[in-house]
Motif scaffolding. Structure first.
Motif, PDB file in Angstrom:
ATOM      1  N   PRO A  83       2.286  -7.853  32.264  1.00  0.00           N
ATOM      2  CA  PRO A  83       2.459  -8.180  33.693  1.00  0.00           C
ATOM      3  C   PRO A  83       3.276  -7.138  34.467  1.00  0.00           C
ATOM      4  CG  PRO A  83       3.289  -9.970  32.281  1.00  0.00           C
ATOM      5  CD  PRO A  83       2.811  -8.877  31.384  1.00  0.00           C
ATOM      6  N   ASN A  84       4.219  -6.460  33.828  1.00  0.00           N
ATOM      7  CA  ASN A  84       5.038  -5.446  34.499  1.00  0.00           C
ATOM      8  C   ASN A  84       4.829  -4.077  33.859  1.00  0.00           C
ATOM      9  OD1 ASN A  84       6.301  -7.261  36.324  1.00  0.00           O
ATOM     10  ND2 ASN A  84       7.563  -7.992  34.621  1.00  0.00           N
ATOM     11  N   SER A  85       3.605  -3.599  33.897  1.00  0.00           N
ATOM     12  CA  SER A  85       3.245  -2.347  33.229  1.00  0.00           C
ATOM     13  C   SER A  85       4.102  -1.169  33.663  1.00  0.00           C
ATOM     14  CB  SER A  85       1.775  -2.015  33.490  1.00  0.00           C
ATOM     15  OG  SER A  85       0.958  -3.016  32.954  1.00  0.00           O
ATOM     16  N   THR A  86       4.439  -1.101  34.939  1.00  0.00           N
ATOM     17  CA  THR A  86       5.169   0.064  35.452  1.00  0.00           C
ATOM     18  C   THR A  86       6.590   0.152  34.916  1.00  0.00           C
ATOM     19  OG1 THR A  86       5.851  -1.149  37.412  1.00  0.00           O
ATOM     20  CG2 THR A  86       3.828   0.152  37.579  1.00  0.00           C
ATOM     21  N   GLU A  87       7.097  -0.926  34.368  1.00  0.00           N
ATOM     22  CA  GLU A  87       8.456  -0.926  33.845  1.00  0.00           C
ATOM     23  C   GLU A  87       8.517  -0.596  32.350  1.00  0.00           C
ATOM     24  OE1 GLU A  87      10.154  -4.665  34.950  1.00  0.00           O
ATOM     25  OE2 GLU A  87       9.749  -4.326  37.068  1.00  0.00           O
ATOM     26  N   HIS A  88       7.384  -0.388  31.720  1.00  0.00           N
ATOM     27  CA  HIS A  88       7.347  -0.083  30.290  1.00  0.00           C
ATOM     28  C   HIS A  88       7.898   1.318  30.031  1.00  0.00           C
ATOM     29  CE1 HIS A  88       5.742   0.570  26.245  1.00  0.00           C
ATOM     30  NE2 HIS A  88       5.684  -0.753  26.172  1.00  0.00           N
ATOM     31  N   TYR A  89       8.552   1.515  28.875  1.00  0.00           N
ATOM     32  CA  TYR A  89       9.185   2.802  28.563  1.00  0.00           C
ATOM     33  C   TYR A  89       8.201   3.968  28.527  1.00  0.00           C
ATOM     34  CZ  TYR A  89       7.493   2.877  23.739  1.00  0.00           C
ATOM     35  OH  TYR A  89       6.709   2.927  22.628  1.00  0.00           O
ATOM     36  N   LEU A  90       6.929   3.711  28.271  1.00  0.00           N
ATOM     37  CA  LEU A  90       5.947   4.805  28.273  1.00  0.00           C
ATOM     38  C   LEU A  90       5.833   5.465  29.641  1.00  0.00           C
ATOM     39  CD1 LEU A  90       2.971   3.406  26.168  1.00  0.00           C
ATOM     40  CD2 LEU A  90       4.516   5.256  25.552  1.00  0.00           C
ATOM     41  N   PHE A  91       6.218   4.747  30.690  1.00  0.00           N
ATOM     42  CA  PHE A  91       6.068   5.261  32.043  1.00  0.00           C
ATOM     43  C   PHE A  91       7.390   5.670  32.688  1.00  0.00           C
ATOM     44  CE2 PHE A  91       2.228   2.403  31.835  1.00  0.00           C
ATOM     45  CZ  PHE A  91       1.335   3.441  31.633  1.00  0.00           C
ATOM     46  N   GLU A  92       8.452   5.763  31.903  1.00  0.00           N
ATOM     47  CA  GLU A  92       9.732   6.197  32.466  1.00  0.00           C
ATOM     48  C   GLU A  92       9.613   7.630  32.982  1.00  0.00           C
ATOM     49  OE1 GLU A  92      12.752   5.793  29.498  1.00  0.00           O
ATOM     50  OE2 GLU A  92      12.787   3.615  29.642  1.00  0.00           O
ATOM     51  N   ASN A  93      10.167   7.874  34.152  1.00  0.00           N
ATOM     52  CA  ASN A  93      10.208   9.209  34.762  1.00  0.00           C
ATOM     53  C   ASN A  93       8.837   9.827  34.998  1.00  0.00           C
ATOM     54  OD1 ASN A  93      13.088   9.163  34.703  1.00  0.00           O
ATOM     55  ND2 ASN A  93      12.978   9.679  32.546  1.00  0.00           N
ATOM     56  N   VAL A  94       7.829   9.008  35.200  1.00  0.00           N
ATOM     57  CA  VAL A  94       6.486   9.508  35.502  1.00  0.00           C
ATOM     58  C   VAL A  94       6.268   9.379  37.005  1.00  0.00           C
ATOM     59  CG1 VAL A  94       4.014   9.212  35.082  1.00  0.00           C
ATOM     60  CG2 VAL A  94       5.651   8.865  33.216  1.00  0.00           C
ATOM     61  N   LEU A  95       6.174  10.519  37.678  1.00  0.00           N
ATOM     62  CA  LEU A  95       6.068  10.517  39.139  1.00  0.00           C
ATOM     63  C   LEU A  95       4.792   9.848  39.646  1.00  0.00           C
ATOM     64  CD1 LEU A  95       7.338  14.142  39.853  1.00  0.00           C
ATOM     65  CD2 LEU A  95       8.624  11.996  40.000  1.00  0.00           C
ATOM     66  N   GLU A  96       3.745   9.888  38.828  1.00  0.00           N
ATOM     67  CA  GLU A  96       2.462   9.322  39.254  1.00  0.00           C
ATOM     68  C   GLU A  96       2.425   7.805  39.223  1.00  0.00           C
ATOM     69  OE1 GLU A  96       2.022  13.435  38.045  1.00  0.00           O
ATOM     70  OE2 GLU A  96       2.803  11.725  36.968  1.00  0.00           O
ATOM     71  N   ILE A  97       3.478   7.178  38.724  1.00  0.00           N
ATOM     72  CA  ILE A  97       3.493   5.720  38.665  1.00  0.00           C
ATOM     73  C   ILE A  97       3.921   5.188  40.038  1.00  0.00           C
ATOM     74  CG2 ILE A  97       4.462   3.679  37.546  1.00  0.00           C
ATOM     75  CD1 ILE A  97       2.476   5.291  35.872  1.00  0.00           C
ATOM     76  N   ASN A  98       2.914   5.055  40.847  1.00  0.00           N
ATOM     77  CA  ASN A  98       3.045   4.457  42.169  1.00  0.00           C
ATOM     78  C   ASN A  98       1.746   3.705  42.421  1.00  0.00           C
ATOM     79  OD1 ASN A  98       1.080   6.362  43.153  1.00  0.00           O
ATOM     80  ND2 ASN A  98       2.720   7.871  43.303  1.00  0.00           N
ATOM     81  N   GLU A  99       1.609   3.101  43.555  1.00  0.00           N
ATOM     82  CA  GLU A  99       0.432   2.272  43.813  1.00  0.00           C
ATOM     83  C   GLU A  99      -0.873   3.055  43.659  1.00  0.00           C
ATOM     84  OE1 GLU A  99      -1.280  -0.446  47.417  1.00  0.00           O
ATOM     85  OE2 GLU A  99       0.887  -0.392  47.122  1.00  0.00           O
ATOM     86  N   GLU A 100      -0.941   4.228  44.256  1.00  0.00           N
ATOM     87  CA  GLU A 100      -2.163   5.041  44.172  1.00  0.00           C
ATOM     88  C   GLU A 100      -2.405   5.531  42.744  1.00  0.00           C
ATOM     89  OE1 GLU A 100      -4.141   9.130  45.975  1.00  0.00           O
ATOM     90  OE2 GLU A 100      -2.121   8.547  46.590  1.00  0.00           O
ATOM     91  N   GLY A 101      -1.348   5.981  42.073  1.00  0.00           N
ATOM     92  CA  GLY A 101      -1.480   6.466  40.702  1.00  0.00           C
ATOM     93  C   GLY A 101      -1.986   5.393  39.759  1.00  0.00           C
ATOM     94  N   ILE A 102      -1.470   4.187  39.911  1.00  0.00           N
ATOM     95  CA  ILE A 102      -1.913   3.080  39.056  1.00  0.00           C
ATOM     96  C   ILE A 102      -3.370   2.739  39.346  1.00  0.00           C
ATOM     97  CG2 ILE A 102      -1.587   0.622  38.558  1.00  0.00           C
ATOM     98  CD1 ILE A 102       1.444   1.180  38.895  1.00  0.00           C
ATOM     99  N   ARG A 103      -3.761   2.741  40.601  1.00  0.00           N
ATOM    100  CA  ARG A 103      -5.172   2.507  40.950  1.00  0.00           C
ATOM    101  C   ARG A 103      -6.058   3.555  40.280  1.00  0.00           C
ATOM    102  NH1 ARG A 103      -3.601   1.482  46.247  1.00  0.00           N
ATOM    103  NH2 ARG A 103      -4.229   3.587  46.841  1.00  0.00           N
ATOM    104  N   ASN A 104      -5.625   4.820  40.312  1.00  0.00           N
ATOM    105  CA  ASN A 104      -6.402   5.895  39.692  1.00  0.00           C
ATOM    106  C   ASN A 104      -6.506   5.714  38.185  1.00  0.00           C
ATOM    107  OD1 ASN A 104      -6.817   7.142  42.151  1.00  0.00           O
ATOM    108  ND2 ASN A 104      -5.129   8.566  41.906  1.00  0.00           N
ATOM    109  N   ILE A 105      -5.404   5.350  37.550  1.00  0.00           N
ATOM    110  CA  ILE A 105      -5.404   5.141  36.099  1.00  0.00           C
ATOM    111  C   ILE A 105      -6.352   3.996  35.732  1.00  0.00           C
ATOM    112  CG2 ILE A 105      -4.011   4.299  34.159  1.00  0.00           C
ATOM    113  CD1 ILE A 105      -1.637   5.852  35.437  1.00  0.00           C
ATOM    114  N   LEU A 106      -6.250   2.887  36.445  1.00  0.00           N
ATOM    115  CA  LEU A 106      -7.097   1.736  36.136  1.00  0.00           C
ATOM    116  C   LEU A 106      -8.565   2.030  36.400  1.00  0.00           C
ATOM    117  CD1 LEU A 106      -4.829  -1.157  37.435  1.00  0.00           C
ATOM    118  CD2 LEU A 106      -5.230  -0.450  35.070  1.00  0.00           C
ATOM    119  N   SER A 107      -8.839   2.784  37.438  1.00  0.00           N
ATOM    120  CA  SER A 107     -10.215   3.181  37.742  1.00  0.00           C
ATOM    121  C   SER A 107     -10.773   4.055  36.630  1.00  0.00           C
ATOM    122  CB  SER A 107     -10.263   3.927  39.075  1.00  0.00           C
ATOM    123  OG  SER A 107     -11.552   4.436  39.302  1.00  0.00           O
TER     124      SER A 107
END
Length: 91
Positions: free
Chosen positions: A38-62
């Motif tokens: 439920p809180n994917s953006t808070e997982h340690y794999l995504f720490e300090n990743v600049l692309e983790i924002n609304e648009e970046g997540i949409r791109n990853i999921l797409s």
């Protein structure tokens, strides 16, 4: 001659598919867990990743959904042989 080239091309495609995806099963499992969390953006794999924002997540999921469909087609056409092969697959 054409059958030999086709067989070599098929072998090369499958080798690349396996090399890209089979060697790191643990990463695939981690990413699957993270994307279903439920809180994917808070997982340690995504720490300090600049692309983790609304648009970046949409791109990853797409990309994930597109890739999932692509691999399903490859399985049906090249592995299970349940569908005729199309020429649109490029690995």
């Amino acid at each position: 001659m054409l059958k030999i080239k086709a067989a070599q091309s098929e072998r090369d495609r499958l080798s690349m598919l396996l090399a890209k995806n089979v060697d790191d099963i643990s990463l695939v499992e981690k990413l699957t867990f993270v994307f279903n969390h439920p809180n994917s953006t808070e997982h340690y794999l995504f720490e300090n990743v600049l692309e983790i924002n609304e648009e970046g997540i949409r791109n990853i999921l797409s990309f994930y959904e597109t890739s999932k469909l692509y691999f399903q087609e490859v399985l049906e056409e090249d592995i299970y042989k349940t569908k005729p092969r199309t020429s649109k697959h490029h690995i």
